[in-house]
Design an enzyme around this catalytic site. Structure first.
Site, PDB file in Angstrom:
ATOM      1  N   SER A 420       0.823  -1.200   0.000  1.00  0.00           N
ATOM      2  CA  SER A 420       0.000   0.000   0.000  1.00  0.00           C
ATOM      3  C   SER A 420       0.863   1.259   0.000  1.00  0.00           C
ATOM      4  O   SER A 420       1.977   1.254   0.538  1.00  0.00           O
ATOM      5  CB  SER A 420      -0.897   0.000   1.240  1.00  0.00           C
ATOM      6  OG  SER A 420      -1.954   0.915   1.110  1.00  0.00           O
ATOM      7  N   TYR A 581      -7.427  15.030   1.004  1.00  0.00           N
ATOM      8  CA  TYR A 581      -6.534  15.838   0.170  1.00  0.00           C
ATOM      9  C   TYR A 581      -7.366  16.568  -0.890  1.00  0.00           C
ATOM     10  O   TYR A 581      -8.596  16.514  -0.875  1.00  0.00           O
ATOM     11  CB  TYR A 581      -5.436  14.959  -0.423  1.00  0.00           C
ATOM     12  CG  TYR A 581      -4.556  14.344   0.650  1.00  0.00           C
ATOM     13  CD1 TYR A 581      -3.948  15.146   1.611  1.00  0.00           C
ATOM     14  CD2 TYR A 581      -4.355  12.965   0.726  1.00  0.00           C
ATOM     15  CE1 TYR A 581      -3.164  14.594   2.621  1.00  0.00           C
ATOM     16  CE2 TYR A 581      -3.578  12.408   1.729  1.00  0.00           C
ATOM     17  CZ  TYR A 581      -2.981  13.228   2.670  1.00  0.00           C
ATOM     18  OH  TYR A 581      -2.208  12.690   3.674  1.00  0.00           O
ATOM     19  N   ARG A 723       1.334  -1.536   7.070  1.00  0.00           N
ATOM     20  CA  ARG A 723       2.195  -1.816   8.222  1.00  0.00           C
ATOM     21  C   ARG A 723       2.832  -3.207   8.184  1.00  0.00           C
ATOM     22  O   ARG A 723       3.999  -3.351   8.580  1.00  0.00           O
ATOM     23  CB  ARG A 723       1.417  -1.609   9.519  1.00  0.00           C
ATOM     24  CG  ARG A 723       1.147  -0.141   9.818  1.00  0.00           C
ATOM     25  CD  ARG A 723       0.319   0.027  11.097  1.00  0.00           C
ATOM     26  NE  ARG A 723       0.115   1.425  11.432  1.00  0.00           N
ATOM     27  CZ  ARG A 723      -0.846   2.183  10.921  1.00  0.00           C
ATOM     28  NH1 ARG A 723      -1.697   1.663  10.035  1.00  0.00           N
ATOM     29  NH2 ARG A 723      -0.978   3.447  11.272  1.00  0.00           N
TER      30      ARG A 723
END
Length: 774
Positions: A420, A581, A723
């Site tokens: 990712s 964003y 992660r």
């Protein structure tokens, strides 16, 4: 639910170390079992149970208990355990009816008995131990009970009067859901747990059924509120509803009748409390928490609450410490169960979106809906069923679903794992350097089918921080080309993608570890956004609303960056329209307050993001795929709805998006995400099955078992992990090794091939003990 204002009255005085006078409000299984345990642990205790109904009054019919719960009962009270053992009906199969097909999955292991019989056993045990049972008697008010007893256990159910009396302390949140359901019974034993879907002229109805004795079964009929009304159930009495349900599911019932027991249609309510105790009063079972019946956990949770509460009262030096220990121990278990129940509940609310699936995939999807049953443990339970689902999916023999290929335009990904996008915040003047080469190169060598860059900014003003990478200069493009060349040369078969974005109102901030979303101490640059709304009022600067000239300039910056990305030899391009964003700011009603053609209804809010998409798609080579990352919910009131998310996805697909990367949130700072394992995957699932388009699922997907489960159930086409790839750059190769997969979808680089087996961690050849000597 509106929470009453906090009260300032003092809490009741602390009770003695060992409570001797105990009041239990509610005579359901949880309350009765708590009473029996506490009395058994100290016969000197005076324990009284108040139950407003008669001893033989009960609602519902059968109760399912797990082996784990039974083990706790056996240890705590063998007498109750033995009585239950004599009554249980056990079975292993689940039958799933779908469009004329009946599919069976085995090896699940259920135990059930009649709710009335369970109450009789607990009544008898309480009476034997000397617990006072006050039937047909309303309990005194909560405050009155607390004044006269050392401990008050509120086991008075989902509509708990005790909880409401102290709502300012317990601070309950109650959510009413979208389906109506009714508890009924059949006077014969189903031979398995049965799920049946009926597609009627009014909409989808579903049956949940299971045996609870040798001659009876629980039957729950459930449907969406609008289906319930369209079918006329809202105007039927109890007998008419019961007869109509029997007619709808006549095939399952073999034409036999259903019976009711003061049964009425209701909507499920999820109960969550911020606190479970107030002074010497404590909540237990449905008064404290509820979990949807589709995972069969209501009685289980209540009984386990009783076990834990009694143990904590016995173990802790004071009652206050006991109640704290009880909540500390039980809350994580309950929250995990509630997350699973919520996933199951939502699945049944949206079941009509899965009916197009092939029968075996539909069955696998149903079985894994709560995420508690997964591909791996279903394989252990029923390998033949799981093998058949894998064959339908297209898995070659010995190939896990995650190692099957996927084609997007001219790009074939060798497996379904995506690294990712993760912002690293280590660039200088937008230039990716040695860190990026090592970071992305290591993950390319690690076996993932697709490795994504961090968000690459299209202009200096579009950066999040001064340390973000960019593609607004040819020098930056040359630096990126160095990285793509390494990936393609040293990790052939690995695709590398670029994510283009503009920070919008979330720019000009410090690096994450220096203060996330905090403005720079100096050197801030002006921001632009859909509307002049600061991300954090009083903290972040107020952006300038883009005018037409500004939008045109930004659109061209995206197109120029896309042309540079093509020359860099990236295999895939993703347009970042998520996380608050710039482009996401146009899409969300919370951040787009414009009154021109680019604000208001979704059609207008989509206008500028689609303009940018079209410009990028035109600049990007036609044979290379393009994806879009979306925030499918803002996790905030008034934000993006499910309908908005589906409409947005549909629009991008119509404009040429090859897949949707479905994320959530990070749009407004006051969001309230529902964190948990794979917690964002349901949003990808919803879009995929509503539109039939490829999706990338993200959000706390941490195991290869989760990846296989999501793919095989048809909830996602690719799974992006962040992660886990920071923890282990070779996560995909290790996932292959752990599944004994050595095929072409996860090749070890030649220099690493010697390390493709798990290293031994210690001696395994020591002689095994054979004898025990006394």
């Amino acid at each position: 639910m509106t929470t009453p204002p906090a009260r300032t009255e003092p809490a009741p005085a602390e009770a003695p170390r060992a409570p001797l006078r105990i009041a239990v409000v509610g005579g359901g299984p949880g309350g009765l079992y708590a009473a029996a345990l506490l009395k058994r642990l100290d016969p000197a205790r005076e324990v009284t149970v108040w139950e407003r109904n008669a001893p033989d009054d009960t609602f519902g019919f059968g109760v399912v208990l797990s082996d784990e719960t039974l083990g706790g009962i056996e240890h705590a009270d063998p007498a109750v355990y033995r009585a239950l053992q004599d009554e249980f009906v056990r079975w292993d199969d689940i039958h799933i009816g779908h469009r004329g097909h009946l599919l069976t999955s085995s090896g699940h292991g259920f135990a059930a008995l009649g709710r009335r019989r369970l109450l009789e056993i607990l009544h008898a045990r309480c009476a034997e131990l000397g617990v006072r049972l006050r039937f047909r008697t309303e309990a005194p008010p909560a405050a009155e009970l607390a004044a006269a007893h050392d401990l008050v256990i509120a086991a008075d159910g989902v509509h708990s009067a005790t909880r409401e009396a102290h709502a300012d302390v317990f601070r309950p949140r109650i959510t009413t859901h979208r389906c109506r359901y009714i508890w009924l019974a059949a006077d014969f034993a189903l031979d398995a747990f049965r799920f049946e879907i009926a597609e009627t002229e009014h909409g989808v109805m579903q049956l949940h059924g299971y045996p609870f004795s040798s001659g009876a079964s629980t039957v729950i009929v459930e449907m969406r509120e609008e289906v319930w009304r369209a079918a006329g159930f809202d105007e039927m009495d109890e007998d008419e509803s019961t007869a109509r349900c029997a007619k709808v599911f006549a095939d399952v019932l073999g034409g036999r009748e259903l019976r009711s027991n003061r049964s009425s249609w209701t909507a499920f309510r999820t109960v969550v409390n911020e606190r479970w105790s107030h002074g010497t009063t404590v909540l237990l079972g449905d008064a404290a928490h509820t979990a949807h019946f589709s995972i069969g956990s209501g009685t289980k949770l209540a009984v386990e609450d009783a076990l834990t509460l009694a143990a904590c009262v016995e173990e802790q030096p004071t009652l206050a410490e006991a109640l704290t220990a009880y909540e500390t121990e039980r809350r994580p278990v309950v929250e995990s169960t509630q997350r699973a129940a919520a996933a199951s509940l939502r699945w049944f609310e949206e079941v009509d979106g899965y009916l197009h699936q092939p029968p075996r995939q539909f069955a696998f999807n149903l079985l894994t809906r709560s995420r508690r049953v997964t591909h791996d443990n279903l394989r252990l339970r029923d390998p033949l069923f799981t093998d058949s689902v894998e064959r339908d999916f297209g898995c070659p023999p010995g190939t896990p679903p995650m190692f099957t290929p996927l084609r997007l335009r001219g790009l074939t990904l060798r497996n379904r794992v995506v690294v990712s996008p993760m912002d690293m915040y280590v660039a200088e003047d937008g230039l990716p350097g040695d860190f990026h080469l090592v970071h992305l190169g290591a993950r390319a060598l690690g076996g993932a089918g697709l490795v994504m860059t961090e968000m690459v900014c299209v202009s200096p003003e579009g950066r999040i921080t001064p340390a973000c990478t960019g593609l607004w200069t040819d020098e930056q493009a040359d630096a990126w080309r160095r990285i793509t060349a390494f990936a393609h040369t040293q990790a052939p078969g690995t695709a590398i993608g670029v994510q283009l974005g503009h920070s919008g109102r979330k720019g000009s901030t410090r690096r994450m570890w220096e203060g996330i979303d905090q403005p720079l101490p100096e050197g801030n640059w002006p921001l632009t956004a859909a509307s002049p709304l600061p991300y954090r009022p009083g903290v972040n600067q107020t952006p300038r609303a883009l005018d037409r000239a500004g939008m045109t300039a930004v659109r061209e910056e995206f197109a120029a960056a896309a042309r540079r990305a093509a020359r860099c030899d990236f295999d895939l391009l993703e347009l970042h329209c998520a996380h608050g964003y710039l482009l996401s700011g146009f899409l969300s009603p919370l951040t787009n307050r414009r009154d021109d053609a680019y604000g208001g209804p979704l059609e207008n809010r989509l206008r500028f993001p689609l303009e940018v998409f079209d410009a990028v798609r035109e600049a990007w080579p036609d044979d290379r795929p393009m994806t879009v990352r979306l925030s499918a919910t803002d996790w905030a009131e008034g934000g993006t709805t499910t309908e908005d998310a589906i409409g947005t996805a549909r629009a991008f697909v119509a404009h040429g998006a090859d897949a949707l990367d479905v994320s959530t949130g990070q749009v407004v700072p006051d969001e309230r995400p529902e964190y948990g394992r794979s917690y964002q995957a349901p949003y990808a699932d919803r879009i995929r099955n509503a539109l039939g388009v490829p999706v990338i699922a993200v959000g706390a997907i941490s195991s290869w078992d989760d990846v296989n489960s999501l793919l095989l159930a048809g909830r996602a086409d690719l799974c992006a992990l962040a992660r886990p790839h920071l923890y282990d750059p070779h996560w995909t190769l290790h996932a292959a090794a752990e599944q004994n997969y050595r095929g072409p979808a996860a090749p070890w680089p030649d220099p690493y091939r010697a390390g493709s087996r798990t290293p031994p961690t210690g001696r395994t050849d020591a002689p095994k003990p054979r004898l025990t000597l006394n």
